[in-house]
Design a protein around this motif. Structure first.
Motif, PDB file in Angstrom:
ATOM      1  N   HIS A 157       3.625 -58.701  28.080  1.00  0.00           N
ATOM      2  CA  HIS A 157       4.679 -58.258  27.388  1.00  0.00           C
ATOM      3  C   HIS A 157       4.788 -59.097  26.067  1.00  0.00           C
ATOM      4  CE1 HIS A 157       5.895 -56.225  31.001  1.00  0.00           C
ATOM      5  NE2 HIS A 157       6.959 -55.409  30.111  1.00  0.00           N
ATOM      6  N   ASN A 158       5.329 -58.279  25.125  1.00  0.00           N
ATOM      7  CA  ASN A 158       5.651 -58.895  23.695  1.00  0.00           C
ATOM      8  C   ASN A 158       6.754 -59.891  23.979  1.00  0.00           C
ATOM      9  OD1 ASN A 158       6.620 -59.531  21.078  1.00  0.00           O
ATOM     10  ND2 ASN A 158       5.504 -57.688  20.452  1.00  0.00           N
ATOM     11  N   ARG A 159       6.517 -61.340  23.808  1.00  0.00           N
ATOM     12  CA  ARG A 159       7.550 -62.360  23.823  1.00  0.00           C
ATOM     13  C   ARG A 159       8.492 -62.118  22.940  1.00  0.00           C
ATOM     14  NH1 ARG A 159       3.865 -67.610  25.801  1.00  0.00           N
ATOM     15  NH2 ARG A 159       2.939 -66.238  27.592  1.00  0.00           N
ATOM     16  N   ASP A 160       8.235 -61.972  21.433  1.00  0.00           N
ATOM     17  CA  ASP A 160       9.294 -61.740  20.519  1.00  0.00           C
ATOM     18  C   ASP A 160      10.481 -60.678  21.016  1.00  0.00           C
ATOM     19  OD1 ASP A 160       8.133 -63.773  19.022  1.00  0.00           O
ATOM     20  OD2 ASP A 160       7.121 -62.153  17.994  1.00  0.00           O
ATOM     21  N   VAL A 161       9.881 -59.620  21.607  1.00  0.00           N
ATOM     22  CA  VAL A 161      11.026 -58.532  22.218  1.00  0.00           C
ATOM     23  C   VAL A 161      11.816 -58.935  22.965  1.00  0.00           C
ATOM     24  CG1 VAL A 161      10.878 -56.133  23.234  1.00  0.00           C
ATOM     25  CG2 VAL A 161       9.396 -56.620  21.113  1.00  0.00           C
ATOM     26  N   ILE A 162      11.098 -59.678  24.103  1.00  0.00           N
ATOM     27  CA  ILE A 162      12.032 -60.198  25.148  1.00  0.00           C
ATOM     28  C   ILE A 162      13.128 -61.363  24.569  1.00  0.00           C
ATOM     29  CG2 ILE A 162      11.844 -61.850  27.024  1.00  0.00           C
ATOM     30  CD1 ILE A 162       9.150 -60.749  27.871  1.00  0.00           C
ATOM     31  N   LEU A 163      12.528 -62.131  23.843  1.00  0.00           N
ATOM     32  CA  LEU A 163      13.789 -62.991  22.999  1.00  0.00           C
ATOM     33  C   LEU A 163      14.739 -62.556  22.394  1.00  0.00           C
ATOM     34  CD1 LEU A 163      13.903 -66.103  22.707  1.00  0.00           C
ATOM     35  CD2 LEU A 163      12.642 -66.007  20.779  1.00  0.00           C
ATOM     36  N   GLN A 164      14.347 -61.200  21.697  1.00  0.00           N
ATOM     37  CA  GLN A 164      15.438 -60.578  20.725  1.00  0.00           C
ATOM     38  C   GLN A 164      16.319 -59.841  21.846  1.00  0.00           C
ATOM     39  OE1 GLN A 164      13.279 -57.916  18.291  1.00  0.00           O
ATOM     40  NE2 GLN A 164      12.810 -59.375  16.902  1.00  0.00           N
ATOM     41  N   VAL A 165      15.902 -59.372  22.779  1.00  0.00           N
ATOM     42  CA  VAL A 165      16.716 -58.712  23.984  1.00  0.00           C
ATOM     43  C   VAL A 165      17.647 -59.565  24.570  1.00  0.00           C
ATOM     44  CG1 VAL A 165      16.653 -57.372  26.231  1.00  0.00           C
ATOM     45  CG2 VAL A 165      15.031 -56.858  24.548  1.00  0.00           C
ATOM     46  N   ALA A 166      17.217 -60.851  25.210  1.00  0.00           N
ATOM     47  CA  ALA A 166      17.581 -61.859  25.752  1.00  0.00           C
ATOM     48  C   ALA A 166      19.008 -62.315  24.751  1.00  0.00           C
ATOM     49  CB  ALA A 166      16.821 -62.972  25.839  1.00  0.00           C
ATOM     50  N   SER A 167      18.791 -62.476  23.373  1.00  0.00           N
ATOM     51  CA  SER A 167      19.582 -63.020  22.722  1.00  0.00           C
ATOM     52  C   SER A 167      20.709 -61.940  22.305  1.00  0.00           C
ATOM     53  CB  SER A 167      18.989 -63.182  21.173  1.00  0.00           C
ATOM     54  OG  SER A 167      18.266 -64.319  21.005  1.00  0.00           O
ATOM     55  N   LYS A 168      20.277 -60.667  22.495  1.00  0.00           N
ATOM     56  CA  LYS A 168      21.144 -59.806  22.077  1.00  0.00           C
ATOM     57  C   LYS A 168      22.351 -59.513  23.162  1.00  0.00           C
ATOM     58  CE  LYS A 168      21.612 -54.934  20.672  1.00  0.00           C
ATOM     59  NZ  LYS A 168      22.027 -54.023  21.629  1.00  0.00           N
ATOM     60  N   LEU A 169      21.720 -59.786  24.510  1.00  0.00           N
ATOM     61  CA  LEU A 169      22.385 -59.321  25.740  1.00  0.00           C
ATOM     62  C   LEU A 169      23.388 -60.653  26.031  1.00  0.00           C
ATOM     63  CD1 LEU A 169      19.752 -57.943  28.453  1.00  0.00           C
ATOM     64  CD2 LEU A 169      21.650 -56.873  27.370  1.00  0.00           C
ATOM     65  N   LEU A 170      23.042 -62.002  25.598  1.00  0.00           N
ATOM     66  CA  LEU A 170      23.791 -63.080  26.026  1.00  0.00           C
ATOM     67  C   LEU A 170      25.044 -63.074  24.922  1.00  0.00           C
ATOM     68  CD1 LEU A 170      20.887 -65.740  26.202  1.00  0.00           C
ATOM     69  CD2 LEU A 170      22.702 -64.981  28.107  1.00  0.00           C
ATOM     70  N   LEU A 171      24.635 -62.556  23.633  1.00  0.00           N
ATOM     71  CA  LEU A 171      25.665 -62.306  22.680  1.00  0.00           C
ATOM     72  C   LEU A 171      26.906 -61.340  23.310  1.00  0.00           C
ATOM     73  CD1 LEU A 171      27.141 -63.196  20.114  1.00  0.00           C
ATOM     74  CD2 LEU A 171      25.690 -61.710  18.918  1.00  0.00           C
ATOM     75  N   GLU A 172      26.200 -59.988  23.549  1.00  0.00           N
ATOM     76  CA  GLU A 172      27.146 -59.279  23.642  1.00  0.00           C
ATOM     77  C   GLU A 172      28.169 -59.128  25.065  1.00  0.00           C
ATOM     78  OE1 GLU A 172      24.502 -55.304  21.641  1.00  0.00           O
ATOM     79  OE2 GLU A 172      24.567 -55.510  23.711  1.00  0.00           O
ATOM     80  N   ASN A 173      27.394 -59.769  26.000  1.00  0.00           N
ATOM     81  CA  ASN A 173      27.923 -59.834  27.613  1.00  0.00           C
ATOM     82  C   ASN A 173      28.791 -61.293  27.607  1.00  0.00           C
ATOM     83  OD1 ASN A 173      27.032 -57.421  28.465  1.00  0.00           O
ATOM     84  ND2 ASN A 173      24.992 -58.351  28.621  1.00  0.00           N
ATOM     85  N   PHE A 174      28.391 -62.231  26.990  1.00  0.00           N
ATOM     86  CA  PHE A 174      28.947 -63.513  27.271  1.00  0.00           C
ATOM     87  C   PHE A 174      29.570 -64.305  25.958  1.00  0.00           C
ATOM     88  CE2 PHE A 174      25.557 -62.413  30.366  1.00  0.00           C
ATOM     89  CZ  PHE A 174      26.394 -62.599  31.425  1.00  0.00           C
ATOM     90  N   LYS A 175      29.365 -63.703  24.807  1.00  0.00           N
ATOM     91  CA  LYS A 175      29.663 -64.163  23.504  1.00  0.00           C
ATOM     92  C   LYS A 175      28.963 -65.545  23.295  1.00  0.00           C
ATOM     93  CE  LYS A 175      34.452 -62.140  23.484  1.00  0.00           C
ATOM     94  NZ  LYS A 175      35.715 -62.270  23.522  1.00  0.00           N
ATOM     95  N   LEU A 176      27.870 -65.565  23.759  1.00  0.00           N
ATOM     96  CA  LEU A 176      26.812 -66.711  23.464  1.00  0.00           C
ATOM     97  C   LEU A 176      26.221 -66.542  22.440  1.00  0.00           C
ATOM     98  CD1 LEU A 176      26.095 -67.425  27.171  1.00  0.00           C
ATOM     99  CD2 LEU A 176      26.929 -69.053  25.800  1.00  0.00           C
ATOM    100  N   ASN A 177      26.539 -67.134  21.246  1.00  0.00           N
ATOM    101  CA  ASN A 177      25.536 -67.256  19.901  1.00  0.00           C
ATOM    102  C   ASN A 177      24.920 -68.414  19.462  1.00  0.00           C
ATOM    103  OD1 ASN A 177      27.711 -68.277  18.944  1.00  0.00           O
ATOM    104  ND2 ASN A 177      28.097 -66.886  17.387  1.00  0.00           N
ATOM    105  N   HIS A 178      25.039 -69.220  20.445  1.00  0.00           N
ATOM    106  CA  HIS A 178      24.112 -70.546  20.019  1.00  0.00           C
ATOM    107  C   HIS A 178      23.203 -70.835  21.387  1.00  0.00           C
ATOM    108  CE1 HIS A 178      23.266 -74.419  18.087  1.00  0.00           C
ATOM    109  NE2 HIS A 178      23.302 -74.937  19.145  1.00  0.00           N
TER     110      HIS A 178
END
Length: 306
Positions: free
Chosen positions: A265-286
């Motif tokens: 799997h493309n690691r950059d894609v996984i990283l982008q999806v993880a960051s997006k989900l954490l921000l949207e679901n848990f308001k984690l942006n750091h």
């Protein structure tokens, strides 16, 4: 889209920060001015009651001053030795304020105990002082409540200090009425015990919450099992370890973790999806996420916590 959100978040945070500082500064000026008036009045009238109340106001002014100083100090930029800057100083200030509230309640309990043994003769002028003090504290509480007292521990601890004083004024007024009408001197220590109980409860909550942040506990609004489920649901993620969620300071949660991913799997894609989900679901942006390939032995060489 993402940058727009971050800009909006940063703007809101800055606006709230300035509103909190302004509210604290106004409150500090009001409390400190009333304290000076009480000291002058106490010296001119030789009133110990006035001087004692001025001492109480001094503790409030010190608490507000400490909270204000914490905001100013927290603005300092990060350095090579303090990479988060001094942002957590306001949590330390909240902890000190909480401990002070606990100490004040214990002192009032002790004073009330002595007054139960020897009920004092209360002067009628105490009512005037209590009423003026109540009006000043209502004004200061109103100013502070315009800041962020819901999520900012520093502001909440300062407000609780003022509420403690406000309740003290209410208790003194009720006790004064009972004493003036019925000569019931025991009302004074009874009112003190009720107020001390409320201060004790508030002090315990602030101390417990700030201690939780200082111990890098998980923010109350975040369920770590849900965070884990969310990250493991990402396509390509097969396992994870060393998941940590903590709070740097009020409204500043942070996360770090290691994701073990499928090699194809493309690691950059996984990283982008993880960051997006954490921000949207848990308001984690750091967030700090380390990606490890399945079968790699990186985990074996690290001091993993979970």
């Amino acid at each position: 889209m993402s940058m727009g959100h971050e800009h909006s978040h940063g703007h809101d945070h800055q606006h709230g920060h300035h509103a909190n500082k302004k509210a604290l500064l106004l409150s500090f000026i009001l409390i400190a001015t009333f304290m000076v008036v009480e000291v002058i009045g106490g010296i001119l009238t030789n009133s110990l009651a006035l001087l004692s109340d001025a001492g109480h106001m001094l503790s409030d002014a010190a608490a507000l001053g400490l909270s204000l100083f914490a905001f100013k100090f927290g603005e300092r930029a990060a350095t090579s030795t303090k990479t988060y800057g001094y942002k957590r100083f306001e949590i330390l200030a909240a902890f000190i304020n909480g401990i002070t509230l606990l100490a004040i309640s214990v002192y009032i309990f002790w004073e009330a105990y002595n007054r139960f043994l020897e009920p004092p003769n209360v002067d009628g002028s105490m009512m005037i002082i209590a009423i003026i003090g109540l009006l000043v504290n209502i004004l200061v509480a109103w100013i502070l409540m315009r800041g962020d007292t819901e999520e900012n521990l520093n502001m909440r601890s300062a407000l609780l200090h003022v509420f403690g004083d406000l309740l003290g004024s209410v208790g003194a007024i009720i006790a004064g009425i009972l004493i003036l009408l019925f000569n019931w001197n025991i009302a004074d220590p009874i009112a003190s015990v009720i107020v001390a109980s409320l201060i004790l409860f508030s002090g315990w909550r602030v101390t417990k919450d700030s201690f939780h942040v200082l111990m890098e506990g998980i923010p109350n609004q975040i369920d770590i099992t849900q965070v884990e489920k969310c990250l493991l649901s990402i396509d390509g993620v097969v396992d994870m370890h060393d998941l940590h969620v903590w709070t740097i300071t009020s409204n500043f949660p942070a996360l770090s973790c290691h994701l073990i991913v499928d090699q194809n799997h493309n690691r950059d894609v996984i990283l982008q999806v993880a960051s997006k989900l954490l921000l949207e679901n848990f308001k984690l942006n750091h967030t700090t996420i380390q990606i490890e390939g399945e079968g790699s032995a990186i985990q074996d060489h690290e001091d993993c916590c979970n």
